[in-house]
Design an enzyme around this catalytic site. Structure first.
Site, PDB file in Angstrom:
ATOM      1  CE1 TYR A 102      -3.716   2.535   0.986  1.00 55.20           C
ATOM      2  CE2 TYR A 102      -2.190   3.469   2.132  1.00 55.20           C
ATOM      3  CZ  TYR A 102      -3.387   3.750   1.517  1.00 55.20           C
ATOM      4  OH  TYR A 102      -4.159   4.918   1.918  1.00 55.20           O
ATOM      5  CD  GLU A 190      -5.849   4.483  -1.396  1.00 55.80           C
ATOM      6  OE1 GLU A 190      -6.027   4.826  -0.227  1.00 55.80           O
ATOM      7  OE2 GLU A 190      -6.730   3.897  -2.260  1.00 55.80           O
TER       8      GLU A 190
END
Length: 379
Positions: A102, A190
Site C-alpha cells: 500500500y 493512492e
C-alpha cells in the site's frame, strides 16, 4: 473532486508510474472487444464508481476467457455499489501477483504537510490493517520545502522492501507520485495495491485520486473529468446562490447562519439522538428570497422530516430575520414541522413576531435540538 480509477491511471501513466494495460468499456460488447485487444488469456473486469469496497461488493472479477468476460461485464454493469450505479467497467490485463503493498500521499493537518503512507499489508483489507494493526502502516511527513529527494524516497522504499532491486524500482515510483500530487493540487494519491509481479516488477494495478476543488481553476484538464453526483450538483447550485451546503443523509434539515454555529447545531442534534440531514450555512442575510431558496434546497431532500432554523443575530437583527422568515413562508406551502431558535440582537422582538405562527419557537439551542429530535421521531 474525485476521479475514476481509469482517469487516475491515465494521470499515473503521464507521470511515469507503472500501470497495467486496461481499456474503459461502457457496454458488454465493448468489454469483449477490449479482452480481444489485450490479447491475454485472463483479464480483470472492474466496476468504475466513486467509492471503495468494489471487490467485496462483487465489482471486481478475474475472467478466464471471453465467455467469462462477457458474463462478468453483464453482471457488473448496472450493479449498485454503496448507492452508486455502475455504468462503466475497466477491462485490464490479469497481472501475475506475487505480493501486494500500500502506498498513498495525503494531506496531514497535524504535520501541516503532505504525508507518505506505506504498508506491506496492501490490498482489500487495508482498512482492517489501519484499525487493528496501525503499527503496520508507516507515516513519513514530507517537508514541502524539500519534497521527496532520492535519499528520502530510498528511506521510504526500504520500509516496503528488503530486496534492493525492488527498492531501486520504488524510488522513482514514490517521487513521481509525489510530483503528480503536488503539480495537480491533489488531496489524495493512492496506489492500493502496488504489486510485485511474479517477474519481479512493480505495478500499480489500482489508482485513486482526489483533488482540491479550490485549485481546479488552475487545472482545466482535471476539471474536465468532473462528473458530479446528484448531491454534488446540489452543493454546486447552493454555492452559486451564496450558501455553503453539504448533504449528510439524516432526517433533520438545518438552516443556520455561520459555519461554526452550523457545526455546533449538528453536534447538538446528534447529542439528543437525532441525525442532521445537512450542513447549511446561509450567511448573515435575512432576505426572504434567500430563505426561500434555502428552504427549497432542504425540501428537495426526501429524508428530511423536520427543519431546524438556528439563527444568531449579531449585525443581523433577529426581528429582521423573523420578518424575513414570515415573508418567506408565505411563498412556500409546507406542512413539515419547523423549529426556530433566535438569539442575539433584538431576539425578544423577533420571538414576539413569531407568536401565533406555525413555527415551533425555542429559546435555547438545547431546547431547539431536543424539540427537533422529538418531532422527527413522531413523523
Amino acid at each position: 473532486m474525485k476521479v475514476y480509477e481509469y482517469q487516475a491511471k491515465a494521470l499515473f501513466a503521464n507521470y511515469g508510474l507503472p500501470v497495467d494495460n486496461s481499456i474503459l468499456c461502457r457496454t458488454v460488447d465493448e468489454a469483449v472487444e477490449a479482452y480481444k485487444k489485450l490479447g491475454g488469456e485472463r483479464a480483470v473486469v472492474k466496476a468504475q464508481v466513486h467509492t471503495g469496497g468494489r471487490g467485496k461488493a462483487g465489482g471486481v472479477k478475474v475472467a478466464n476467457g471471453e465467455a467469462e468476460v462477457k458474463q462478468y461485464a453483464t453482471q457488473i454493469l448496472g450493479m449498485d455499489i454503496k448507492g452508486f450505479t455502475v455504468d462503466r467497467v475497466l477491462v485490464g490485463e490479469a497481472i501475475n501477483i506475487a505480493s501486494e503493498y500500500y502506498v498513498s500521499i495525503v494531506i496531514d493537518r497535524k504535520s501541516k504537510s503532505a504525508i507518505l503512507m506505506l504498508s506491506r499489508e496492501g490490498g482489500m483489507d487495508i482498512e482492517a490493517v489501519a484499525k487493528n494493526t496501525p503499527e503496520k502502516i508507516v507515516k513519513i511527513p514530507i517537508d514541502p520545502l524539500i519534497g521527496l529527494p532520492t535519499f528520502k524516497a530510498r528511506e521510504a522504499a526500504f520500509k516496503l522492501f528488503d530486496d534492493m532491486a525492488l527498492v531501486k524500482q520504488a524510488i522513482p515510483v514514490l517521487q513521481n507520485l509525489y510530483r503528480l500530487f503536488v503539480e495537480k493540487d491533489a488531496s489524495l494519491a493512492e496506489i492500493n495495491p502496488l504489486v510485485v509481479t511474479g517477474e519481479g516488477n512493480l505495478k500499480a494495478i489500482d489508482a485513486k485520486m482526489t483533488f482540491d476543488n479550490n485549485a481546479l481553476f488552475r487545472h482545466p484538464d482535471i476539471f474536465e473529468m468532473f462528473e458530479p453526483t446528484e448531491d454534488e450538483k446540489k452543493e454546486q447550485a447552493a454555492k452559486e446562490k451564496g450558501f455553503s451546503y453539504v448533504n449528510l443523509g439524516g432526517e433533520i434539515g438545518c438552516m443556520v447562519n455561520g459555519a461554526g454555529l452550523a457545526m455546533a447545531t449538528m453536534d447538538m442534534i446528534k447529542l439528543y439522538g437525532g441525525n442532521p440531514a445537512n450542513f447549511l450555512d446561509i450567511g448573515g442575510s435575512s432576505n426572504p428570497t434567500k430563505i426561500v431558496e434555502a428552504m427549497k434546497l432542504l425540501l428537495s431532500d426526501k429524508h428530511v422530516k423536520v427543519v431546524l432554523i438556528n439563527i444568531f443575530g449579531g449585525i443581523t437583527r433577529c426581528d429582521d430575520v423573523a420578518k424575513g422568515l414570515i415573508e418567506a413562508f408565505k411563498m412556500i406551502d409546507i406542512n413539515m414541522p419547523i423549529v426556530i431558535r433566535l438569539t442575539g440582537t433584538n431576539e425578544t422582538e423577533g420571538r414576539e413576531l413569531l407568536k401565533g405562527t406555525k413555527f415551533n419557537v425555542a429559546h435555547t439551542m438545547g431546547e431547539a435540538g431536543k424539540m427537533a429530535v422529538e418531532l422527527a421521531s413522531k413523523c
